[in-house]
Design a protein around this motif. Structure first.
Motif, PDB file in Angstrom:
ATOM      1  N   HIS A 108       5.929  -4.440  -4.571  1.00 30.41           N
ATOM      2  CA  HIS A 108       5.215  -5.307  -3.620  1.00 30.41           C
ATOM      3  C   HIS A 108       4.964  -6.704  -4.191  1.00 30.41           C
ATOM      4  N   MET A 160       0.850  -1.193   0.000  1.00 25.21           N
ATOM      5  CA  MET A 160       0.000   0.000   0.000  1.00 25.21           C
ATOM      6  C   MET A 160       0.883   1.241   0.000  1.00 25.21           C
ATOM      7  N   HIS A 161       0.473   2.243  -0.713  1.00 24.33           N
ATOM      8  CA  HIS A 161       1.163   3.522  -0.654  1.00 24.33           C
ATOM      9  C   HIS A 161       0.172   4.595  -0.253  1.00 24.33           C
ATOM     10  N   TYR A 169       7.303   2.747   6.454  1.00 24.97           N
ATOM     11  CA  TYR A 169       7.756   3.046   5.095  1.00 24.97           C
ATOM     12  C   TYR A 169       9.189   3.595   5.099  1.00 24.97           C
ATOM     13  N   GLU A 172      -1.463  -2.825  -3.730  1.00 25.09           N
ATOM     14  CA  GLU A 172      -0.808  -3.842  -4.562  1.00 25.09           C
ATOM     15  C   GLU A 172      -1.624  -5.113  -4.727  1.00 25.09           C
ATOM     16  N   HIS A 223       6.403   1.449  -6.583  1.00 27.24           N
ATOM     17  CA  HIS A 223       6.101   0.952  -5.227  1.00 27.24           C
ATOM     18  C   HIS A 223       5.160  -0.255  -5.292  1.00 27.24           C
ATOM     19  N   ALA A 273       9.352  -1.923  -0.565  1.00 26.66           N
ATOM     20  CA  ALA A 273       8.667  -1.191  -1.639  1.00 26.66           C
ATOM     21  C   ALA A 273       9.136   0.266  -1.657  1.00 26.66           C
ATOM     22  N   GLU A 302       6.535  -2.809   3.276  1.00 30.08           N
ATOM     23  CA  GLU A 302       6.590  -1.377   2.959  1.00 30.08           C
ATOM     24  C   GLU A 302       8.023  -0.854   2.879  1.00 30.08           C
TER      25      GLU A 302
HETATM   26 ZN   LIG Z   1       3.077  -0.246   0.035  1.00 34.26          ZN
END
Ligand SMILES: [Zn+2]
Length: 507
Positions: free
Chosen positions: A367, A1-2, A435, A338, A363, A389, A386
């Motif tokens: 993943h 996830m971003h 992150y 992702e 990113h 990524a 994270e």
């Molecule tokens: Zn992510």
């Protein structure tokens, strides 16, 4: 996830965290289940232990127990420290065949799940939140069931022996309701919109739309059939193997994922999409699902997918799945996700175009190695997803000439506290430190051991735990083995020290 903005979130100590504080990541399922059993109102079945000696403590290995040994509380937990209710014990999911009919007022569905018993079972659990269950069979025989929060408790007509493979069919219907769960930046699970539907489950939302063993440690293959009215398209992970239109104009899209997948990465999207199919590098099919009304411009922005895939393959090895693409939905959402082989983006995210949109594409694609091929064995290990990524994102940006790890090290503390990586709770799972401290820790390792040893460590991680799940301690084992004591000590300080360490200078 971003996440679009890494705003610091407030750590809230809730009951589950007490269990987290009492368990270290290396704890076995047994010790975790002890913690969860304590909160259960269900009695643990008592057994008479065979005793061969009056001086030795009785052991359970003397004879094979004839009766099922797992308590209801144990059956209902996958052993996750942060989310004990996710997943179940006593069986291993091998394959899901999910049939979804979206032509009526509500979703009508059948899930056919092949499971293998890992213990003797006279009852077993699946996870399912909401929905109405109409009927369940086990190996063709009707099976009574009960519901208890996210536990679907099934009573097969005859007991299952350890090792038995069996098939469960669950007929269910309703309008899936996303979970208003603090674990995500957004309601989690199946989402219904005026234009259609999409899925964003990480970490706890998968059970909103299909019954399963909802924990990344239990991956399985999936076939997903989706029947939609005329004029609507349906996308899902893997390959589109058939598309059948009936006389009423409704179309069934049949998708197959031959590679194992964690439940939180399974997705479906229905709506005004065009589904593409183009040959990519190394036989990977590039398959996007883009808004039909904006197909030309979105596909132009997504042309960067192939060069990004090639860049990543150079670094991490062959792309692990058959197909890859991006789903663009009309809504503006505060993240990208992702979902396996079909990363989820708001179309407006892609609209940023250029380096920024590409960086987020890097990113989500990264993943697919870090998170999807090798998944976290505990949700508190999410920095492994994270961190790598984020590392890939900045390594790519540095090569493009606009990113800089040293600048990131200076800026990171302004995005939130940068405490120990495994100190996360269900409400702080996606905190900035996961992150940025995670990504900088990976860069610190690379700078310390050099590119060749770093690549060896990464390859060992990806091959040893492929199609499976692993912990932070599993990663440290590889760093120790390949990188040696100095690298191991450095990585431990990046993971566990109260303060984020300084980034070593470039070699
Ligand atoms: Zn992510």
């Amino acid at each position: 996830m971003h996440l679009r903005s890494a705003a610091p979130s407030i750590a809230v100590a809730i009951g589950v965290f007490v269990i987290a504080a009492a368990c270290t990541p290396g704890d076995s399922l047994d010790s975790i289940s002890t913690a969860t059993t304590a909160t259960s109102t269900t009695e643990v079945p008592t057994t008479t232990e065979p005793s061969t000696s009056t001086t030795e403590a009785p052991t359970t290995t003397d004879t094979e127990p004839a009766a099922p040994q797992l308590s209801a509380a144990e059956l209902g937990t996958g052993g996750d420290v942060l989310f004990p209710g996710l997943g179940n014990r006593g069986h291993d999911a091998l394959h899901y065949s999910i049939d979804l009919d979206l032509t009526g007022e509500e979703l009508a569905a059948t899930a056919t799940i092949t499971l293998q018993a890992t213990e003797a079972l006279d009852t077993f659990h699946l996870d399912l939140v909401g929905m109405t269950v109409d009927a369940i069979t086990v190996d063709g025989e009707p099976a009574p069931f009960e519901r208890d929060e996210r536990e679907l408790i099934i009573f097969p007509s005859s007991p299952l022996a350890a090792g038995d493979e069996f098939e469960v069919v669950v007929a269910y219907r309703g309008t899936p309701a996303p979970l208003d769960d603090a674990a995500g930046p957004f309601a989690l699970g199946w989402q219904t919109r005026p234009w259609g539907t999409f899925v964003a489950s990480e970490p706890t939302g998968a059970a909103t739309w299909f019954p399963g063993n909802d924990h990344p440690t239990d991956k399985a293959t999936f076939d997903i059939d989706i029947t939609v009215p005329e004029g609507v398209a349906a996308a899902a992970p893997g390959r589109l193997v058939a598309q059948d239109t009936g006389p009423d104009g409704a179309t069934t899209y049949r998708w197959a994922s031959e590679h194992p997948m964690a439940t939180y990465l399974v997705s479906v999207a229905t709506g005004p999409f065009s589904i593409t199919s183009d040959p990519g590098p190394d036989g990977v099919e590039i398959r996007h699902a883009v808004l039909t009304s904006r197909e030309v411009e979105l596909l132009a922005d997504l042309e960067s997918t192939i060069p990004i895939l090639e860049w990543m393959t150079d670094r991490f090895g062959p792309y692990p799945f058959d197909t890859y693409g991006v789903l663009t939905i009309p809504d503006s959402i505060p993240f990208a996700l992702e979902n396996q082989t079909l990363s989820l983006f708001g179309a407006d995210f892609i609209d940023f175009g250029g380096d920024f949109a590409d960086q987020i594409e890097v990113h989500e694609l990264a993943h697919h190695w870090f998170g999807n091929l090798v998944s976290p064995a505990q949700w508190q290990d999410i920095w492994l997803n994270e961190g790598f990524a984020t590392w890939a994102e900045y390594a790519w940006a540095e090569e493009q000439g606009f990113g800089d790890f040293d600048e990131l090290a200076t800026e990171a503390p302004f995005f939130g506290e940068m405490g120990p990586l495994r100190e996360v709770t269900p409400t702080t799972l996606f905190d900035a430190k996961v992150y940025f401290r995670g990504g900088l820790g990976v860069e610190a390792l690379r700078r310390t051991v050099g590119d060749a040893v770093f690549d060896e460590i990464v390859q060992a991680w990806l091959t040893r735990h492929a199609d499976s799940a692993a912990t932070t301690d599993d990663f440290l084992t590889i760093v120790d083995e390949i990188g040696g004591d100095e690298a191991g000590a450095l990585m431990r300080s990046w993971i566990d020290d109260p303060e984020m360490p300084p980034l070593p200078p470039r070699p």
